[in-house]
Design a protein around this motif. Structure first.
Motif, mmCIF file in Angstrom:
data_model
loop_
_atom_site.group_PDB
_atom_site.id
_atom_site.type_symbol
_atom_site.label_atom_id
_atom_site.label_comp_id
_atom_site.label_asym_id
_atom_site.label_seq_id
_atom_site.Cartn_x
_atom_site.Cartn_y
_atom_site.Cartn_z
ATOM 1 N N LYS A 61 68.617 64.785 34.777
ATOM 2 C CA LYS A 61 67.523 66.200 34.103
ATOM 3 C C LYS A 61 66.996 66.227 32.716
ATOM 4 O O LYS A 61 65.819 66.166 32.879
ATOM 5 C CB LYS A 61 68.366 67.281 34.845
ATOM 6 C CG LYS A 61 68.687 67.457 36.627
ATOM 7 C CD LYS A 61 69.112 68.686 36.473
ATOM 8 C CE LYS A 61 70.568 68.733 36.327
ATOM 9 N NZ LYS A 61 71.437 68.409 36.312
ATOM 10 N N THR A 62 67.928 65.797 32.063
ATOM 11 C CA THR A 62 67.739 66.152 30.438
ATOM 12 C C THR A 62 67.375 65.178 29.510
ATOM 13 O O THR A 62 65.960 65.081 29.487
ATOM 14 C CB THR A 62 68.846 65.828 29.863
ATOM 15 O OG1 THR A 62 69.826 67.131 30.169
ATOM 16 C CG2 THR A 62 68.363 66.328 28.053
ATOM 17 N N VAL A 65 63.209 65.164 31.380
ATOM 18 C CA VAL A 65 62.222 66.598 30.717
ATOM 19 C C VAL A 65 62.207 65.250 28.806
ATOM 20 O O VAL A 65 60.974 65.415 28.517
ATOM 21 C CB VAL A 65 62.854 67.644 30.044
ATOM 22 C CG1 VAL A 65 62.545 68.888 28.981
ATOM 23 C CG2 VAL A 65 63.138 67.974 31.750
ATOM 24 N N ARG A 66 62.585 64.775 28.185
ATOM 25 C CA ARG A 66 62.922 64.138 27.184
ATOM 26 C C ARG A 66 62.462 63.040 27.339
ATOM 27 O O ARG A 66 60.865 63.713 26.485
ATOM 28 C CB ARG A 66 64.347 63.950 26.571
ATOM 29 C CG ARG A 66 64.730 64.755 26.302
ATOM 30 C CD ARG A 66 66.359 63.775 24.961
ATOM 31 N NE ARG A 66 65.815 63.160 24.691
ATOM 32 C CZ ARG A 66 66.527 61.994 24.853
ATOM 33 N NH1 ARG A 66 66.791 61.222 25.597
ATOM 34 N NH2 ARG A 66 66.134 60.964 24.049
ATOM 35 N N THR A 76 59.388 69.083 22.148
ATOM 36 C CA THR A 76 60.125 69.507 23.520
ATOM 37 C C THR A 76 62.022 69.775 22.884
ATOM 38 O O THR A 76 62.066 69.479 22.313
ATOM 39 C CB THR A 76 60.944 68.222 24.097
ATOM 40 O OG1 THR A 76 61.913 69.024 25.258
ATOM 41 C CG2 THR A 76 61.395 67.448 23.268
ATOM 42 N N LYS A 77 62.681 71.431 23.141
ATOM 43 C CA LYS A 77 63.220 71.936 22.622
ATOM 44 C C LYS A 77 64.249 71.408 23.606
ATOM 45 O O LYS A 77 64.573 72.395 25.107
ATOM 46 C CB LYS A 77 63.005 72.865 21.304
ATOM 47 C CG LYS A 77 62.521 72.271 19.995
ATOM 48 C CD LYS A 77 62.763 73.279 19.795
ATOM 49 C CE LYS A 77 62.477 73.196 18.007
ATOM 50 N NZ LYS A 77 60.883 73.405 18.290
ATOM 51 N N ARG A 78 65.996 71.324 23.676
ATOM 52 C CA ARG A 78 66.564 72.102 24.181
ATOM 53 C C ARG A 78 67.804 73.254 24.033
ATOM 54 O O ARG A 78 67.855 73.049 22.811
ATOM 55 C CB ARG A 78 67.418 70.884 24.511
ATOM 56 C CG ARG A 78 68.824 71.214 25.978
ATOM 57 C CD ARG A 78 69.391 69.564 26.347
ATOM 58 N NE ARG A 78 70.587 69.685 26.742
ATOM 59 C CZ ARG A 78 71.668 69.597 26.535
ATOM 60 N NH1 ARG A 78 71.981 70.165 25.409
ATOM 61 N NH2 ARG A 78 72.788 69.440 27.338
ATOM 62 N N GLN A 80 71.081 74.444 25.704
ATOM 63 C CA GLN A 80 72.206 74.282 26.388
ATOM 64 C C GLN A 80 72.625 76.061 26.685
ATOM 65 O O GLN A 80 73.406 76.741 25.863
ATOM 66 C CB GLN A 80 73.906 74.265 25.920
ATOM 67 C CG GLN A 80 74.863 73.650 26.834
ATOM 68 C CD GLN A 80 74.254 72.933 27.980
ATOM 69 O OE1 GLN A 80 74.350 71.747 28.220
ATOM 70 N NE2 GLN A 80 74.664 73.938 28.862
ATOM 71 N N LEU A 115 59.821 73.415 26.849
ATOM 72 C CA LEU A 115 61.353 74.268 26.741
ATOM 73 C C LEU A 115 62.720 73.231 27.637
ATOM 74 O O LEU A 115 62.161 74.118 29.239
ATOM 75 C CB LEU A 115 61.482 75.129 26.692
ATOM 76 C CG LEU A 115 63.085 75.906 26.463
ATOM 77 C CD1 LEU A 115 63.708 76.051 25.186
ATOM 78 C CD2 LEU A 115 62.858 77.173 26.104
ATOM 79 N N LEU A 116 62.977 73.342 27.825
ATOM 80 C CA LEU A 116 64.533 72.431 28.577
ATOM 81 C C LEU A 116 65.792 73.796 28.500
ATOM 82 O O LEU A 116 66.550 72.915 27.505
ATOM 83 C CB LEU A 116 65.259 71.427 28.437
ATOM 84 C CG LEU A 116 66.236 70.549 29.519
ATOM 85 C CD1 LEU A 116 65.638 70.621 30.948
ATOM 86 C CD2 LEU A 116 66.935 69.476 28.869
ATOM 87 N N ASP A 118 68.792 74.160 29.526
ATOM 88 C CA ASP A 118 70.299 73.352 30.598
ATOM 89 C C ASP A 118 71.191 74.298 31.395
ATOM 90 O O ASP A 118 71.491 74.789 30.860
ATOM 91 C CB ASP A 118 70.651 72.678 29.720
ATOM 92 C CG ASP A 118 71.194 71.507 30.448
ATOM 93 O OD1 ASP A 118 70.264 71.087 31.488
ATOM 94 O OD2 ASP A 118 71.270 70.266 29.943
ATOM 95 N N THR A 158 67.653 74.144 34.415
ATOM 96 C CA THR A 158 68.376 73.480 35.334
ATOM 97 C C THR A 158 69.511 74.618 35.423
ATOM 98 O O THR A 158 69.412 75.409 35.298
ATOM 99 C CB THR A 158 68.747 71.517 34.683
ATOM 100 O OG1 THR A 158 69.710 72.087 33.962
ATOM 101 C CG2 THR A 158 67.366 71.350 34.214
#
Length: 328
Positions: A61-62, A65-66, A76-78, A80, A115-116, A118, A158
């Motif tokens: 999944k990650t 997106v990347r 893009t940024k993640r 958690q 934006l992920l 997670d 996610t």
């Protein structure tokens, strides 16, 4: 394309469509066997919506997106999501600057193109809701001041479908804000073998450039594609088909919550995007059926007694689709 368009980095609809088709091939250099999720994210970006990705840990999944962000040449940024995450950790906050003796705004990770979010269901509702304004209004309000987000802006959230201990399920109102939900399955044997072959050959998810992933499209292509959707024709009988599907879910005895008018509008938008990506200037009933599950299933809520009987949302939606006559 005119000279003026070239000078301003604009794209024709045809160029934009070709570029977005190339994105799928680029993502496939790093991610194996998740074509449906890639297509769903492109549809969401074109229709200016957000996407919920569901899958067990380890199905890329990650990485998906990347890789998509790299192929689209967007930021893009993640984040958690954890039980102790605060709203300001997502949106940003005011910080006192001793040099200027004043408060200055430090933007949070939400100030990005992709934006992920997670494991969004691992954080309390207060922090989940901090995303609602960003998703709906494309801005965040801090200390009474609205701050616009970059364009394009997509939340790809996610959630893990198997570990529910210590989670906070997304409320219906927030689920309804996601344009699409895509389930990332465990890959079939051949795809899993290909994953191992790539890793044995030196592939590392942390180095997309070494895998050959490069930008093949950009924000101008997404803007041109989004603008082109407005010219995709929807015949009255196809619009009625969408409405009748939504109304059929509301009449199902297995559901306590059917598709809202917002859901019907979402299906119209995703069907238009799918038709345009496939080179057509009009929506067909097949477009509607192709996007129905991804656009509508997460908006449905089963009655407790139906859950006990083993009824699934998928089967209820299939029944609704089969019950509505397809326009000719």
């Amino acid at each position: 394309m005119t000279t003026s368009q070239q000078e301003h980095g604009q794209r024709s609809p045809e160029q934009a469509r070709e570029a977005l088709h190339r994105v799928r091939a680029e993502v496939a250099k790093a991610v194996v066997g998740q074509d449906a999720a890639v297509s769903g994210m492109i549809v969401a970006l074109l229709a200016r919506g957000h996407i919920l990705l569901e899958g067990v840990p380890g199905v890329a999944k990650t990485l998906l997106v990347r890789t998509l962000a790299t192929a689209l040449d967007v930021d893009t940024k993640r984040v958690q999501f954890t039980p102790d995450l605060m709203p300001g950790d997502v949106t940003g906050s005011l910080v006192y600057d001793s040099r200027s003796s004043d408060f200055e705004f430090r933007p949070g990770p939400v100030f990005t193109n992709l934006l992920l979010a997670d494991e969004i269901n691992r954080t309390p509702p207060k922090t989940q809701s901090s995303l609602l304004e960003a998703m709906e209004e494309r801005q965040v309000t801090v200390d009474g001041s609205p701050r616009p987000l970059p364009d394009p802006f997509l939340v790809a959230a996610t959630q893990n479908p198997v570990e529910y201990e210590g989670t906070y399920p997304l409320p219906e109102a927030q689920l309804d804000r996601f344009l699409l939900k895509v389930v990332l399955p465990v890959p079939p044997r051949e795809d899993e073998l290909e994953v191992l072959r790539r890793h044995a050959g030196g592939f590392t998810p942390r180095d997309l450039a070494a895998a050959g992933v490069r930008p093949v499209a950009g924000p101008a292509d997404l803007a041109a594609g989004s603008a082109a959707l407005r010219s995709v024709q929807v015949a009255p009988e196809v619009a009625a088909y969408i409405v009748d599907i939504a109304r059929a879910t509301r009449q199902s005895p297995s559901l306590q919550l059917g598709v809202s008018p917002r859901g019907a509008t979402a299906l119209l938008g995703t069907s238009r995007a799918w038709a345009w990506l496939n080179g057509r200037g009009f929506v067909t009933p097949d477009d509607v059926k192709a996007l129905a599950h991804g656009t509508l299933a997460h908006r449905l809520s089963l009655r407790p007694e139906a859950e006990l009987e083993g009824v699934s949302v998928t089967s209820v939606l299939d029944s609704a689709l089969n019950a509505v006559p397809v326009p000719r």
